[in-house]
Design an enzyme around this catalytic site. Sequence first.
Site, PDB file in Angstrom:
ATOM      1  N   GLY A  87       0.846  -0.940  -0.012  1.00  0.00           N
ATOM      2  CA  GLY A  87      -0.010  -0.059   0.099  1.00  0.00           C
ATOM      3  C   GLY A  87       1.003   1.311  -0.204  1.00  0.00           C
ATOM      4  O   GLY A  87       2.147   1.095   0.301  1.00  0.00           O
ATOM      5  N   GLY A  88       0.209   2.650  -0.382  1.00  0.00           N
ATOM      6  CA  GLY A  88       0.964   3.591  -0.274  1.00  0.00           C
ATOM      7  C   GLY A  88       1.256   4.322  -1.487  1.00  0.00           C
ATOM      8  O   GLY A  88       0.779   3.655  -2.706  1.00  0.00           O
ATOM      9  N   GLU A  89       2.018   5.331  -1.651  1.00  0.00           N
ATOM     10  CA  GLU A  89       2.606   5.688  -2.965  1.00  0.00           C
ATOM     11  C   GLU A  89       4.027   5.795  -3.271  1.00  0.00           C
ATOM     12  O   GLU A  89       4.379   4.599  -3.316  1.00  0.00           O
ATOM     13  CB  GLU A  89       2.093   7.506  -2.775  1.00  0.00           C
ATOM     14  CG  GLU A  89       0.397   7.540  -2.288  1.00  0.00           C
ATOM     15  CD  GLU A  89      -0.147   8.799  -2.384  1.00  0.00           C
ATOM     16  OE1 GLU A  89       0.205   9.386  -3.193  1.00  0.00           O
ATOM     17  OE2 GLU A  89      -0.799   9.078  -1.401  1.00  0.00           O
ATOM     18  N   TYR A  90       4.759   6.729  -3.820  1.00  0.00           N
ATOM     19  CA  TYR A  90       5.879   6.764  -4.024  1.00  0.00           C
ATOM     20  C   TYR A  90       6.863   6.808  -2.918  1.00  0.00           C
ATOM     21  O   TYR A  90       6.715   7.690  -2.049  1.00  0.00           O
ATOM     22  CB  TYR A  90       6.445   7.915  -5.063  1.00  0.00           C
ATOM     23  CG  TYR A  90       6.183   7.478  -6.677  1.00  0.00           C
ATOM     24  CD1 TYR A  90       6.744   6.495  -7.472  1.00  0.00           C
ATOM     25  CD2 TYR A  90       4.947   8.113  -7.020  1.00  0.00           C
ATOM     26  CE1 TYR A  90       6.343   6.016  -8.721  1.00  0.00           C
ATOM     27  CE2 TYR A  90       4.654   7.775  -8.335  1.00  0.00           C
ATOM     28  CZ  TYR A  90       5.436   6.770  -9.160  1.00  0.00           C
ATOM     29  OH  TYR A  90       5.025   6.446 -10.468  1.00  0.00           O
ATOM     30  N   THR A  91       7.907   5.821  -2.965  1.00  0.00           N
ATOM     31  CA  THR A  91       8.850   5.835  -1.670  1.00  0.00           C
ATOM     32  C   THR A  91      10.359   5.729  -2.228  1.00  0.00           C
ATOM     33  O   THR A  91      10.593   5.203  -3.326  1.00  0.00           O
ATOM     34  CB  THR A  91       8.747   4.740  -0.867  1.00  0.00           C
ATOM     35  OG1 THR A  91       7.475   4.868  -0.128  1.00  0.00           O
ATOM     36  CG2 THR A  91       9.572   4.616   0.338  1.00  0.00           C
ATOM     37  N   HIS A  93      13.988   4.184  -1.352  1.00  0.00           N
ATOM     38  CA  HIS A  93      14.875   3.593  -0.547  1.00  0.00           C
ATOM     39  C   HIS A  93      16.465   3.796  -1.233  1.00  0.00           C
ATOM     40  O   HIS A  93      16.572   3.874  -2.390  1.00  0.00           O
ATOM     41  CB  HIS A  93      14.769   1.992  -0.539  1.00  0.00           C
ATOM     42  CG  HIS A  93      13.477   1.573  -0.212  1.00  0.00           C
ATOM     43  ND1 HIS A  93      13.002   2.307   1.005  1.00  0.00           N
ATOM     44  CD2 HIS A  93      12.202   0.872  -0.731  1.00  0.00           C
ATOM     45  CE1 HIS A  93      11.775   1.665   1.444  1.00  0.00           C
ATOM     46  NE2 HIS A  93      11.415   1.036   0.367  1.00  0.00           N
ATOM     47  N   GLY A 168       4.681   0.907   4.732  1.00  0.00           N
ATOM     48  CA  GLY A 168       3.734   0.375   3.424  1.00  0.00           C
ATOM     49  C   GLY A 168       3.727  -1.081   3.617  1.00  0.00           C
ATOM     50  O   GLY A 168       4.963  -1.967   3.844  1.00  0.00           O
ATOM     51  N   LEU A 180       8.704  -1.492   7.182  1.00  0.00           N
ATOM     52  CA  LEU A 180       8.770   0.021   7.462  1.00  0.00           C
ATOM     53  C   LEU A 180      10.525   0.399   7.043  1.00  0.00           C
ATOM     54  O   LEU A 180      11.335  -0.724   6.614  1.00  0.00           O
ATOM     55  CB  LEU A 180       8.809   0.097   8.801  1.00  0.00           C
ATOM     56  CG  LEU A 180       9.633  -0.596   9.787  1.00  0.00           C
ATOM     57  CD1 LEU A 180      10.804   0.253  10.005  1.00  0.00           C
ATOM     58  CD2 LEU A 180       8.823  -0.836  11.068  1.00  0.00           C
ATOM     59  N   CYS A 197       5.495   9.874  -0.526  1.00  0.00           N
ATOM     60  CA  CYS A 197       4.120   9.458  -0.155  1.00  0.00           C
ATOM     61  C   CYS A 197       3.104  10.236  -0.403  1.00  0.00           C
ATOM     62  O   CYS A 197       1.909  10.244   0.012  1.00  0.00           O
ATOM     63  CB  CYS A 197       4.074   9.109   1.424  1.00  0.00           C
ATOM     64  SG  CYS A 197       5.398   8.092   1.902  1.00  0.00           S
TER      65      CYS A 197
END
Length: 238
Positions: A87-91, A93, A168, A180, A197
Amino acid sequence: MLRTDLDHSMHASEDCPPVRWRVSEGLVGYEHAVAEMELQVGLIADGKADELVWLVEHPPLYTAGTSANQKDLIEPDRFPVFATGRGGEYTYHGPGQRVAYVMLDLKRRRQDVRAYVAALEEVVIRTLEAMNVKGERREDRVGVWVRRPEKPTLPDGTVAEDKIAALGIRLRRWVSFHGLSINVDPDLAHFTGIVPCGISAHGVTSLVDLGLPVMMADVDMRLREAFEDVFGPTINEG
């Protein structure tokens, strides 16, 4: 607004074995990480493996969650972009960010997704608290935030806030995966290639940016202690 109405304990029943705790050295490719999570989730769901928390660092990359809006990918050619089932949007890493992939069987704990997300947030908050950083929840924003009173106030007159940890998750047969990320000392400029996000009103920070010259191993130790407080015992994998 803080969410304070939830019981954050997610301990399994006493007859369940400890959660395996795995730490990978070096940078782990994202596609390899997803394949390993898929494998482990299947084994856990079938009762063939114990639960697992896997700590990694990735090379620089962007991931798109199920709610990602294409307009939030500002620089699509800057780093590899991976569509992901969380779930969620752009992240973002990358090196200097601790990613914890959390694979737990919620049938052994609480089959409550909202409580599970709040429990993960609690792990981050307790990890930060152990390093004298006050992390906070927000009712309208998943993740963990820190107030930045030294920065200019927001247009509505409220204190500026930066995100220090993202969450997410995805569930399959009530087994969780993804998890996380905590910003320890990533290159914060790398976040400018996306709207993290989907939230443009607030910034991104890290422990080092906040003035804490901590090492990844220090964060890992406190993260494990906080995880055990919320979810129960762990055991080194091997």
